[in-house]
Design a protein around this motif. Structure first.
Motif, mmCIF file in Angstrom:
data_model
loop_
_atom_site.group_PDB
_atom_site.id
_atom_site.type_symbol
_atom_site.label_atom_id
_atom_site.label_comp_id
_atom_site.label_asym_id
_atom_site.label_seq_id
_atom_site.Cartn_x
_atom_site.Cartn_y
_atom_site.Cartn_z
ATOM 1 N N ARG A 99 0.847 -1.195 0.000
ATOM 2 C CA ARG A 99 0.000 0.000 0.000
ATOM 3 C C ARG A 99 0.878 1.240 0.000
ATOM 4 N NH1 ARG A 99 -5.580 1.066 3.372
ATOM 5 N NH2 ARG A 99 -6.225 2.866 2.123
ATOM 6 N N ASP A 100 0.883 1.914 -1.124
ATOM 7 C CA ASP A 100 1.683 3.119 -1.283
ATOM 8 C C ASP A 100 0.831 4.350 -0.987
ATOM 9 O OD1 ASP A 100 3.951 1.643 -2.176
ATOM 10 O OD2 ASP A 100 3.000 1.447 -4.140
ATOM 11 N N PRO A 101 1.452 5.472 -0.670
ATOM 12 C CA PRO A 101 0.689 6.707 -0.422
ATOM 13 C C PRO A 101 -0.179 7.073 -1.620
ATOM 14 C CG PRO A 101 2.966 6.962 0.307
ATOM 15 C CD PRO A 101 2.906 5.651 -0.425
ATOM 16 N N GLY A 102 -1.424 7.403 -1.319
ATOM 17 C CA GLY A 102 -2.358 7.795 -2.379
ATOM 18 C C GLY A 102 -3.207 6.669 -2.919
ATOM 19 N N GLU A 103 -2.888 5.421 -2.603
ATOM 20 C CA GLU A 103 -3.713 4.309 -3.082
ATOM 21 C C GLU A 103 -4.982 4.216 -2.236
ATOM 22 O OE1 GLU A 103 -0.600 1.258 -5.209
ATOM 23 O OE2 GLU A 103 -1.014 0.958 -3.094
ATOM 24 N N PRO A 104 -6.156 4.224 -2.880
ATOM 25 C CA PRO A 104 -7.423 4.304 -2.135
ATOM 26 C C PRO A 104 -7.768 3.016 -1.406
ATOM 27 C CG PRO A 104 -7.840 4.020 -4.476
ATOM 28 C CD PRO A 104 -6.356 4.199 -4.338
ATOM 29 N N SER A 105 -8.638 3.180 -0.410
ATOM 30 C CA SER A 105 -9.120 2.041 0.373
ATOM 31 C C SER A 105 -10.235 1.324 -0.379
ATOM 32 C CB SER A 105 -9.630 2.512 1.734
ATOM 33 O OG SER A 105 -8.639 3.239 2.422
ATOM 34 N N VAL A 106 -10.489 0.082 0.038
ATOM 35 C CA VAL A 106 -11.583 -0.709 -0.513
ATOM 36 C C VAL A 106 -12.588 -0.958 0.608
ATOM 37 C CG1 VAL A 106 -12.273 -2.874 -1.589
ATOM 38 C CG2 VAL A 106 -10.127 -1.796 -2.238
ATOM 39 N N GLU A 107 -13.743 -0.356 0.477
ATOM 40 C CA GLU A 107 -14.787 -0.477 1.490
ATOM 41 C C GLU A 107 -15.805 -1.534 1.082
ATOM 42 O OE1 GLU A 107 -18.151 2.362 3.709
ATOM 43 O OE2 GLU A 107 -16.896 3.153 2.090
ATOM 44 N N GLY A 108 -16.341 -2.253 2.070
ATOM 45 C CA GLY A 108 -17.419 -3.197 1.819
ATOM 46 C C GLY A 108 -16.993 -4.622 1.572
ATOM 47 N N LEU A 109 -15.713 -4.945 1.755
ATOM 48 C CA LEU A 109 -15.272 -6.338 1.619
ATOM 49 C C LEU A 109 -15.730 -7.141 2.824
ATOM 50 C CD1 LEU A 109 -11.622 -6.314 0.223
ATOM 51 C CD2 LEU A 109 -13.661 -7.223 -0.870
ATOM 52 N N SER A 110 -16.319 -8.286 2.576
ATOM 53 C CA SER A 110 -16.750 -9.173 3.656
ATOM 54 C C SER A 110 -15.657 -10.205 3.933
ATOM 55 C CB SER A 110 -18.057 -9.875 3.272
ATOM 56 O OG SER A 110 -18.460 -10.775 4.290
ATOM 57 N N ILE A 111 -15.153 -10.193 5.162
ATOM 58 C CA ILE A 111 -14.104 -11.124 5.578
ATOM 59 C C ILE A 111 -14.748 -12.146 6.496
ATOM 60 C CG2 ILE A 111 -11.768 -11.290 6.464
ATOM 61 C CD1 ILE A 111 -12.042 -9.263 4.223
ATOM 62 N N ALA A 112 -14.816 -13.399 6.069
ATOM 63 C CA ALA A 112 -15.561 -14.425 6.800
ATOM 64 C C ALA A 112 -14.618 -15.475 7.364
ATOM 65 C CB ALA A 112 -16.591 -15.087 5.890
ATOM 66 N N SER A 113 -14.856 -15.821 8.624
ATOM 67 C CA SER A 113 -14.168 -16.935 9.273
ATOM 68 C C SER A 113 -15.222 -17.929 9.741
ATOM 69 C CB SER A 113 -13.333 -16.435 10.455
ATOM 70 O OG SER A 113 -14.170 -15.910 11.463
ATOM 71 N N SER A 114 -14.797 -18.940 10.467
ATOM 72 C CA SER A 114 -15.747 -19.952 10.932
ATOM 73 C C SER A 114 -16.673 -19.419 12.019
ATOM 74 C CB SER A 114 -14.984 -21.165 11.473
ATOM 75 O OG SER A 114 -14.124 -20.778 12.533
ATOM 76 N N SER A 115 -16.266 -18.353 12.722
ATOM 77 C CA SER A 115 -17.059 -17.857 13.833
ATOM 78 C C SER A 115 -17.952 -16.685 13.459
ATOM 79 C CB SER A 115 -16.142 -17.443 14.984
ATOM 80 O OG SER A 115 -15.235 -16.434 14.558
ATOM 81 N N ARG A 116 -17.455 -15.746 12.662
ATOM 82 C CA ARG A 116 -18.236 -14.567 12.326
ATOM 83 C C ARG A 116 -17.641 -13.902 11.100
ATOM 84 N NH1 ARG A 116 -16.375 -9.432 15.538
ATOM 85 N NH2 ARG A 116 -18.360 -8.761 14.725
ATOM 86 N N ALA A 117 -18.339 -12.893 10.602
ATOM 87 C CA ALA A 117 -17.877 -12.136 9.445
ATOM 88 C C ALA A 117 -17.676 -10.680 9.830
ATOM 89 C CB ALA A 117 -18.876 -12.251 8.294
ATOM 90 N N ALA A 118 -16.747 -10.024 9.174
ATOM 91 C CA ALA A 118 -16.483 -8.613 9.388
ATOM 92 C C ALA A 118 -16.420 -7.930 8.030
ATOM 93 C CB ALA A 118 -15.183 -8.413 10.160
ATOM 94 N N VAL A 119 -16.708 -6.632 8.010
ATOM 95 C CA VAL A 119 -16.746 -5.869 6.760
ATOM 96 C C VAL A 119 -15.791 -4.689 6.884
ATOM 97 C CG1 VAL A 119 -18.208 -4.568 5.179
ATOM 98 C CG2 VAL A 119 -19.138 -6.545 6.364
ATOM 99 N N THR A 120 -15.006 -4.459 5.844
ATOM 100 C CA THR A 120 -14.058 -3.356 5.872
ATOM 101 C C THR A 120 -14.792 -2.010 5.867
ATOM 102 O OG1 THR A 120 -13.874 -3.432 3.453
ATOM 103 C CG2 THR A 120 -12.246 -4.661 4.724
ATOM 104 N N LYS A 122 -14.635 2.493 5.755
ATOM 105 C CA LYS A 122 -14.247 3.452 4.720
ATOM 106 C C LYS A 122 -12.736 3.568 4.572
ATOM 107 C CE LYS A 122 -14.614 7.399 7.878
ATOM 108 N NZ LYS A 122 -13.180 7.694 7.889
ATOM 109 N N ASP A 123 -11.992 3.165 5.612
ATOM 110 C CA ASP A 123 -10.533 3.164 5.539
ATOM 111 C C ASP A 123 -9.978 1.848 5.015
ATOM 112 O OD1 ASP A 123 -10.351 5.769 6.623
ATOM 113 O OD2 ASP A 123 -10.612 4.958 8.644
ATOM 114 N N GLY A 124 -10.884 0.923 4.645
ATOM 115 C CA GLY A 124 -10.458 -0.375 4.135
ATOM 116 C C GLY A 124 -9.989 -1.331 5.208
ATOM 117 N N ARG A 125 -10.342 -1.077 6.473
ATOM 118 C CA ARG A 125 -9.814 -1.881 7.571
ATOM 119 C C ARG A 125 -10.930 -2.563 8.348
ATOM 120 N NH1 ARG A 125 -5.441 2.599 9.818
ATOM 121 N NH2 ARG A 125 -4.003 2.455 8.036
ATOM 122 N N THR A 126 -10.602 -3.711 8.886
ATOM 123 C CA THR A 126 -11.493 -4.421 9.782
ATOM 124 C C THR A 126 -10.673 -5.414 10.588
ATOM 125 O OG1 THR A 126 -13.592 -5.633 9.939
ATOM 126 C CG2 THR A 126 -12.058 -6.345 8.241
#
Length: 277
Positions: A99-120, A122-126
């Motif tokens: 991740r270089d300076p100026g590269e935009p975040s990706v919002e709305g990605l669903s990250i799923a594990s066996s226990s629960r799911a999380a969504v990134t 606006k900063d692209g983080r979860t």
């Protein structure tokens, strides 16, 4: 008896009877509300012999250390009992995987594990918690909710070695891909043209490596996708073209913009190779 009213609300109902000289019946009723980072439980009990009524309210919270922001943040209760993954999703415009300076975040990605799911966010983080402490942890990334149909993930399946109370950081790179339609038209010696079916088409980069390939449909068209930004040469399958004595008229190129997307249609003219005398 336990019953789940939804994925966030659960209901518990219990009844017990004590036999003997001090016989009594106890009734219990409780409900649990599961929030993103907390558990709220409301429990009540009533004993018929003593008319003892008790009502309790319980809050469970958790906190874990976020290595990206260098501070603690709220997390579901019991998060420290298993491993945790911190995800940083971004658009990798230059394709270097970092991740270089100026590269935009990706919002709305669903990250799923066996226990629960999380969504990134606006900063692209979860943060994905509850990954256990087994031999390996597997986390799947679902990009179906992305609003950009030409955005693809470099690694949709993440694996790592979990350890209780520890975290792993995943720099989840995604890149915009291009799509192109190529029409292969065969011209005979009389100048008559027709679409050439079952023709092997390749796209090669500047080093001659094949980045995409396939065979044309009945009308001479082929749809190639998943193309990174760059300029590619259109070539025929070398074995097939040698066997059939075919060649492309001129050097045809396909250019994919860094923003990705559909670049349109590119027509190629296929002719017979000159006869060697």
């Amino acid at each position: 008896a336990d019953h789940a009213l939804s994925d966030r609300i659960a209901l518990r109902l219990a009844a017990s009877h004590y036999f003997g000289t001090a016989s009594a019946t106890a009734l219990q009723l409780g409900t649990t509300l599961r929030l993103d980072n907390a558990l709220i439980a409301l429990n009540s009990s009533y004993v018929t012999s003593t008319h003892d009524l008790r009502i309790g309210l319980q809050f469970n919270l958790g906190a874990i250390f976020d290595p990206l922001t260098r501070r603690y943040r709220l997390a579901p209760p019991g998060s420290a009992a298993g491993s945790t993954m911190v995800v940083d999703a971004f658009k990798d415009r230059n394709g270097d995987g970092r991740r270089d300076p100026g590269e935009p975040s990706v919002e709305g990605l669903s990250i799923a594990s066996s226990s629960r799911a999380a969504v990134t966010n606006k900063d692209g983080r979860t943060i994905v918690t509850g990954l256990g402490d087994g031999a390996t942890a597997r986390v799947e990334v679902d990009s179906a909710n992305l609003d950009d149909p030409y955005l693809a993930l470099a690694h949709p399946l993440l694996r790592f070695l979990p350890r209780p109370g520890r975290w792993a950081v995943s720099r989840l790179a995604s890149a915009a891909y291009g799509v192109v339609t190529i029409w292969a038209m065969f011209y005979d010696v009389l100048g008559n043209s027709r679409g050439l079916s079952a023709l092997g088409i390749q796209l090669t980069d500047q080093n001659g490596a094949v980045v995409a390939s396939g065979q044309t449909e009945f009308d001479g068209s082929i749809f190639l996708e998943g193309l990174r930004a760059g300029t590619y040469h259109i070539a025929l399958d070398p074995d097939q073209s040698t066997r059939l004595g075919l060649m492309i008229d001129g050097d045809r190129l396909v250019r994919i913009d860094p923003r990705g997307g559909y670049v349109g249609e590119v027509a190629i003219i296929v002719r017979r190779q000159p006869v060697q005398k």
